[in-house]
Motif scaffolding. Structure first.
Motif, PDB file in Angstrom:
ATOM      1  N   ARG A  50     -10.668  17.600  11.001  1.00  0.00           N
ATOM      2  CA  ARG A  50     -11.737  17.599  12.077  1.00  0.00           C
ATOM      3  C   ARG A  50     -12.073  16.323  12.613  1.00  0.00           C
ATOM      4  O   ARG A  50     -12.057  15.427  11.935  1.00  0.00           O
ATOM      5  CB  ARG A  50     -12.971  18.377  11.819  1.00  0.00           C
ATOM      6  CG  ARG A  50     -13.727  19.059  12.722  1.00  0.00           C
ATOM      7  CD  ARG A  50     -14.579  20.051  12.236  1.00  0.00           C
ATOM      8  NE  ARG A  50     -14.038  21.187  11.996  1.00  0.00           N
ATOM      9  CZ  ARG A  50     -13.977  21.896  10.709  1.00  0.00           C
ATOM     10  NH1 ARG A  50     -14.416  21.274   9.837  1.00  0.00           N
ATOM     11  NH2 ARG A  50     -13.281  22.827  10.592  1.00  0.00           N
ATOM     12  N   HIS A  51     -12.160  16.440  14.102  1.00  0.00           N
ATOM     13  CA  HIS A  51     -12.381  15.080  14.629  1.00  0.00           C
ATOM     14  C   HIS A  51     -13.610  15.205  15.686  1.00  0.00           C
ATOM     15  O   HIS A  51     -13.738  16.136  16.368  1.00  0.00           O
ATOM     16  CB  HIS A  51     -11.372  14.631  15.681  1.00  0.00           C
ATOM     17  CG  HIS A  51     -11.480  13.422  16.541  1.00  0.00           C
ATOM     18  ND1 HIS A  51     -11.281  13.626  17.876  1.00  0.00           N
ATOM     19  CD2 HIS A  51     -12.124  12.167  16.336  1.00  0.00           C
ATOM     20  CE1 HIS A  51     -11.746  12.289  18.376  1.00  0.00           C
ATOM     21  NE2 HIS A  51     -12.125  11.652  17.555  1.00  0.00           N
ATOM     22  N   TYR A  52     -14.658  14.246  15.368  1.00  0.00           N
ATOM     23  CA  TYR A  52     -15.859  14.583  15.919  1.00  0.00           C
ATOM     24  C   TYR A  52     -16.269  13.425  17.076  1.00  0.00           C
ATOM     25  O   TYR A  52     -15.843  12.181  16.591  1.00  0.00           O
ATOM     26  CB  TYR A  52     -17.311  14.507  15.016  1.00  0.00           C
ATOM     27  CG  TYR A  52     -17.423  15.543  14.000  1.00  0.00           C
ATOM     28  CD1 TYR A  52     -18.003  16.914  14.632  1.00  0.00           C
ATOM     29  CD2 TYR A  52     -16.782  15.664  12.879  1.00  0.00           C
ATOM     30  CE1 TYR A  52     -18.104  18.050  13.563  1.00  0.00           C
ATOM     31  CE2 TYR A  52     -16.997  16.661  12.117  1.00  0.00           C
ATOM     32  CZ  TYR A  52     -17.496  17.902  12.440  1.00  0.00           C
ATOM     33  OH  TYR A  52     -17.428  18.823  11.643  1.00  0.00           O
ATOM     34  N   THR A  53     -16.677  13.886  18.356  1.00  0.00           N
ATOM     35  CA  THR A  53     -16.318  12.590  19.244  1.00  0.00           C
ATOM     36  C   THR A  53     -17.895  13.179  19.936  1.00  0.00           C
ATOM     37  O   THR A  53     -18.429  14.188  20.253  1.00  0.00           O
ATOM     38  CB  THR A  53     -15.293  12.652  20.271  1.00  0.00           C
ATOM     39  OG1 THR A  53     -15.704  11.743  21.298  1.00  0.00           O
ATOM     40  CG2 THR A  53     -15.110  14.144  21.002  1.00  0.00           C
ATOM     41  N   MET A  54     -18.442  12.053  20.436  1.00  0.00           N
ATOM     42  CA  MET A  54     -19.635  11.973  21.317  1.00  0.00           C
ATOM     43  C   MET A  54     -19.292  11.759  22.709  1.00  0.00           C
ATOM     44  O   MET A  54     -20.084  11.853  23.713  1.00  0.00           O
ATOM     45  CB  MET A  54     -20.567  11.120  20.980  1.00  0.00           C
ATOM     46  CG  MET A  54     -21.357  11.540  19.614  1.00  0.00           C
ATOM     47  SD  MET A  54     -22.738  10.460  18.998  1.00  0.00           S
ATOM     48  CE  MET A  54     -22.319   8.676  19.234  1.00  0.00           C
ATOM     49  N   SER A  61      -9.675  15.709  23.298  1.00  0.00           N
ATOM     50  CA  SER A  61      -9.299  17.297  23.059  1.00  0.00           C
ATOM     51  C   SER A  61      -7.850  17.447  23.827  1.00  0.00           C
ATOM     52  O   SER A  61      -7.060  18.108  23.345  1.00  0.00           O
ATOM     53  CB  SER A  61     -10.380  18.211  23.961  1.00  0.00           C
ATOM     54  OG  SER A  61     -11.511  18.142  22.945  1.00  0.00           O
ATOM     55  N   THR A  78     -10.745  19.077  17.553  1.00  0.00           N
ATOM     56  CA  THR A  78     -11.925  18.208  18.084  1.00  0.00           C
ATOM     57  C   THR A  78     -13.253  18.793  18.659  1.00  0.00           C
ATOM     58  O   THR A  78     -13.161  19.914  18.949  1.00  0.00           O
ATOM     59  CB  THR A  78     -11.392  17.370  19.291  1.00  0.00           C
ATOM     60  OG1 THR A  78     -10.128  16.939  19.163  1.00  0.00           O
ATOM     61  CG2 THR A  78     -12.243  16.597  19.925  1.00  0.00           C
ATOM     62  N   VAL A  79     -14.205  18.346  17.769  1.00  0.00           N
ATOM     63  CA  VAL A  79     -15.581  18.893  18.214  1.00  0.00           C
ATOM     64  C   VAL A  79     -16.192  17.855  19.052  1.00  0.00           C
ATOM     65  O   VAL A  79     -16.536  16.764  18.820  1.00  0.00           O
ATOM     66  CB  VAL A  79     -16.253  19.136  16.782  1.00  0.00           C
ATOM     67  CG1 VAL A  79     -17.718  19.549  17.153  1.00  0.00           C
ATOM     68  CG2 VAL A  79     -15.692  19.852  15.985  1.00  0.00           C
ATOM     69  N   GLU A  80     -16.658  18.307  20.436  1.00  0.00           N
ATOM     70  CA  GLU A  80     -17.205  17.759  21.327  1.00  0.00           C
ATOM     71  C   GLU A  80     -18.801  17.642  21.217  1.00  0.00           C
ATOM     72  O   GLU A  80     -19.253  18.763  21.645  1.00  0.00           O
ATOM     73  CB  GLU A  80     -16.679  17.928  22.721  1.00  0.00           C
ATOM     74  CG  GLU A  80     -15.188  17.548  22.736  1.00  0.00           C
ATOM     75  CD  GLU A  80     -14.734  18.243  24.057  1.00  0.00           C
ATOM     76  OE1 GLU A  80     -14.846  19.434  24.228  1.00  0.00           O
ATOM     77  OE2 GLU A  80     -13.934  17.420  24.731  1.00  0.00           O
ATOM     78  N   LEU A  81     -19.256  16.703  20.401  1.00  0.00           N
ATOM     79  CA  LEU A  81     -20.923  16.896  20.108  1.00  0.00           C
ATOM     80  C   LEU A  81     -21.587  17.011  21.337  1.00  0.00           C
ATOM     81  O   LEU A  81     -22.612  17.733  21.307  1.00  0.00           O
ATOM     82  CB  LEU A  81     -21.094  15.935  19.160  1.00  0.00           C
ATOM     83  CG  LEU A  81     -20.474  15.852  17.983  1.00  0.00           C
ATOM     84  CD1 LEU A  81     -20.942  14.590  17.067  1.00  0.00           C
ATOM     85  CD2 LEU A  81     -21.062  16.943  17.146  1.00  0.00           C
TER      86      LEU A  81
END
Length: 133
Positions: A50-54, A61, A78-81
């Motif tokens: 999992r890749h978290y990005t702000m 993505s 990809t989780v777009e916080l």
């Protein structure tokens, strides 16, 4: 920053939409860099799930989506916080559409909308907002 706050959306929905629309137009002209490919490479090596990005530009993505499922390699999630400028969501019913389906990159006024912010094409009651607030 006030421009990215929910309070700004509630107090000045038209100004908020215009500001974020201008940001979206900049994103439409942007291209992913080599650094955007790193999460998928790590996923290919089974070092990342999992890749978290702000970031709200959506470039991570777009870069990390596999075009072919035939290679049997996992695709990084990809989780777009902070959300993404690539989607609009209705403030009433939650219906989502791609921003590019509503907003033109070149025109001063969005081609398919007469209102700012536009009305939801699904329920026709709510205003659309960018999925970043």
């Amino acid at each position: 920053m006030r421009a990215f706050s929910y309070q700004f959306l509630q107090e000045s929905p038209g100004d908020c939409f215009t500001f974020l629309r201008d940001c979206f137009r900049c994103v439409q002209k942007a291209s992913p860099t080599k650094s955007h490919e790193i999460p998928q490479r790590l996923c290919d090596l089974r070092l990342l799930v999992r890749h978290y990005t702000m970031n709200i530009d959506g470039l991570a993505s777009l870069t990390n989506k596999r075009t072919s499922k035939e290679d049997n390699q996992p695709s990084v999630k990809t989780v777009e916080l902070h959300g993404s400028l690539l989607q609009l969501v209705c403030r009433v019913c939650g219906h989502m559409v791609n921003s590019s389906d509503v907003i033109s990159a070149e025109e001063e006024i969005p081609m398919k909308i007469k209102e700012n912010p536009p009305r939801c094409p699904h329920c026709c009651k709510g205003e659309m907002r960018f999925r970043v607030l």
